[in-house]
Write an enzyme that holds these catalytic residues in place. Structure first.
Site, PDB file in Angstrom:
ATOM      1  N   PRO A 151       0.792  -1.223   0.000  1.00 46.94           N
ATOM      2  CG  PRO A 151      -0.085  -1.067   2.141  1.00 46.94           C
ATOM      3  CD  PRO A 151       0.548  -2.043   1.197  1.00 46.94           C
ATOM      4  CG  ASN A 152      -0.173   4.283   1.346  1.00 48.61           C
ATOM      5  OD1 ASN A 152      -1.167   4.816   0.873  1.00 48.61           O
ATOM      6  ND2 ASN A 152      -0.171   3.699   2.532  1.00 48.61           N
ATOM      7  NE  ARG A 200       4.055   6.585   1.682  1.00 46.82           N
ATOM      8  CZ  ARG A 200       4.285   5.345   2.084  1.00 46.82           C
ATOM      9  NH1 ARG A 200       4.756   4.444   1.243  1.00 46.82           N
ATOM     10  NH2 ARG A 200       4.042   5.006   3.318  1.00 46.82           N
ATOM     11  CE1 TYR A 243       8.974   4.871   3.018  1.00 46.67           C
ATOM     12  CE2 TYR A 243       7.456   6.728   3.068  1.00 46.67           C
ATOM     13  CZ  TYR A 243       7.916   5.541   3.604  1.00 46.67           C
ATOM     14  OH  TYR A 243       7.319   5.023   4.726  1.00 46.67           O
ATOM     15  CG  ASN A 271       8.260  -2.045   0.282  1.00 43.72           C
ATOM     16  OD1 ASN A 271       7.755  -2.207   1.402  1.00 43.72           O
ATOM     17  ND2 ASN A 271       8.893  -0.936  -0.058  1.00 43.72           N
ATOM     18  CB  ALA A 314       1.318   0.155   6.186  1.00 46.91           C
ATOM     19  CD  GLU A 336      10.092  -7.735   5.826  1.00 47.31           C
ATOM     20  OE1 GLU A 336      10.036  -8.899   6.300  1.00 47.31           O
ATOM     21  OE2 GLU A 336      10.023  -6.712   6.523  1.00 47.31           O
ATOM     22  CG  HIS A 372      11.022  -2.538   4.558  1.00 41.64           C
ATOM     23  ND1 HIS A 372       9.658  -2.421   4.524  1.00 41.64           N
ATOM     24  CD2 HIS A 372      11.290  -3.720   5.173  1.00 41.64           C
ATOM     25  CE1 HIS A 372       9.114  -3.480   5.106  1.00 41.64           C
ATOM     26  NE2 HIS A 372      10.080  -4.292   5.503  1.00 41.64           N
ATOM     27  NE  ARG A 387      10.270   5.808   8.650  1.00 37.74           N
ATOM     28  CZ  ARG A 387       9.298   5.657   7.739  1.00 37.74           C
ATOM     29  NH1 ARG A 387       9.366   4.681   6.830  1.00 37.74           N
ATOM     30  NH2 ARG A 387       8.271   6.476   7.742  1.00 37.74           N
TER      31      ARG A 387
HETATM   32  C1  DQA Z   1       8.228   0.892   3.840  1.00 35.33           C
HETATM   33  C2  DQA Z   1       8.325   1.099   5.357  1.00 35.33           C
HETATM   34  C3  DQA Z   1       6.973   0.911   6.015  1.00 35.33           C
HETATM   35  O1  DQA Z   1       7.069   1.109   7.420  1.00 35.33           O
HETATM   36  C4  DQA Z   1       5.969   1.901   5.468  1.00 35.33           C
HETATM   37  O2  DQA Z   1       4.690   1.655   6.011  1.00 35.33           O
HETATM   38  C5  DQA Z   1       5.926   1.930   3.985  1.00 35.33           C
HETATM   39  C6  DQA Z   1       7.162   1.774   3.223  1.00 35.33           C
HETATM   40  C7  DQA Z   1       9.563   1.200   3.135  1.00 35.33           C
HETATM   41  O3  DQA Z   1       9.701   0.793   1.997  1.00 35.33           O
HETATM   42  O4  DQA Z   1      10.433   1.866   3.712  1.00 35.33           O
HETATM   43  O5  DQA Z   1       4.880   2.166   3.389  1.00 35.33           O
HETATM   44  O6  DQA Z   1       7.928  -0.470   3.601  1.00 35.33           O
END
Ligand code: DQA
Length: 144
Positions: free
Chosen positions: A9-10, A17, A22, A73, A76, A97, A99, A106
């Protein structure tokens, strides 16, 4: 060999964003770099993004018969989704996984992952390189 890259998501909003967290690359930029890497490694790559937990769960189910491994990835859902964890456990498909940000530097709620302990590997904090390193590492693992 076929690898599926899943963006949670997002991540469709990458580029605009929170660029201070990011960076400025879009999801398409990341996918383009992964396509180049896949070509270099001689593997096939496909992409999926969703903001919906159920869509991600169903994609993992379907991936079991179509792909050799997944780079995800989970965004959230990393920190919340027992359903996504159970999907990966159910299909037993190797996954990495990744990120963009260093989740461990964080907020405390980002320090927990429902996926890390069943992943082949985890790469965080290196931006685009998290995806590229995770992809390269997964292909290496699958090739033995
Ligand atoms: C994320 C880190 C997550 O905590 C966050 O909710 C994201 C992006 C990252 O790529 O750094 O949406 O996965």
């Amino acid at each position: 060999m076929k690898i599926l890259v899943i963006h949670g998501p997002n991540l469709n909003l990458l580029g605009t964003r929170e660029p201070e967290v990011y960076g400025s690359l879009t999801m398409e930029d990341i996918n383009d770099s992964l396509k180049l890497l896949a070509k270099e490694l001689g593997v096939e790559v496909a992409f999926f993004q969703s903001n919906f937990e159920g869509a991600l769960v169903e994609t993992v189910h379907k991936a079991a018969s179509l792909y050799d491994g997944i780079v995800i990835n989970p965004a959230a859902f990393t920190h919340t989704s027992v359903a996504l964890r159970d999907a990966f456990s159910a299909v037993a498909l190797p996954f990495v996984e990744v990120h963009i940000s260093n989740v461990h530097s964080r907020e405390a709620f980002r320090h927990t992952s429902y996926l890390s302990d069943i992943a082949v590997g985890v790469v965080a904090g290196l931006g685009l390189e998290s995806y590229l390193g995770g992809f390269r590492g997964l292909v290496g693992k699958l090739r033995g």
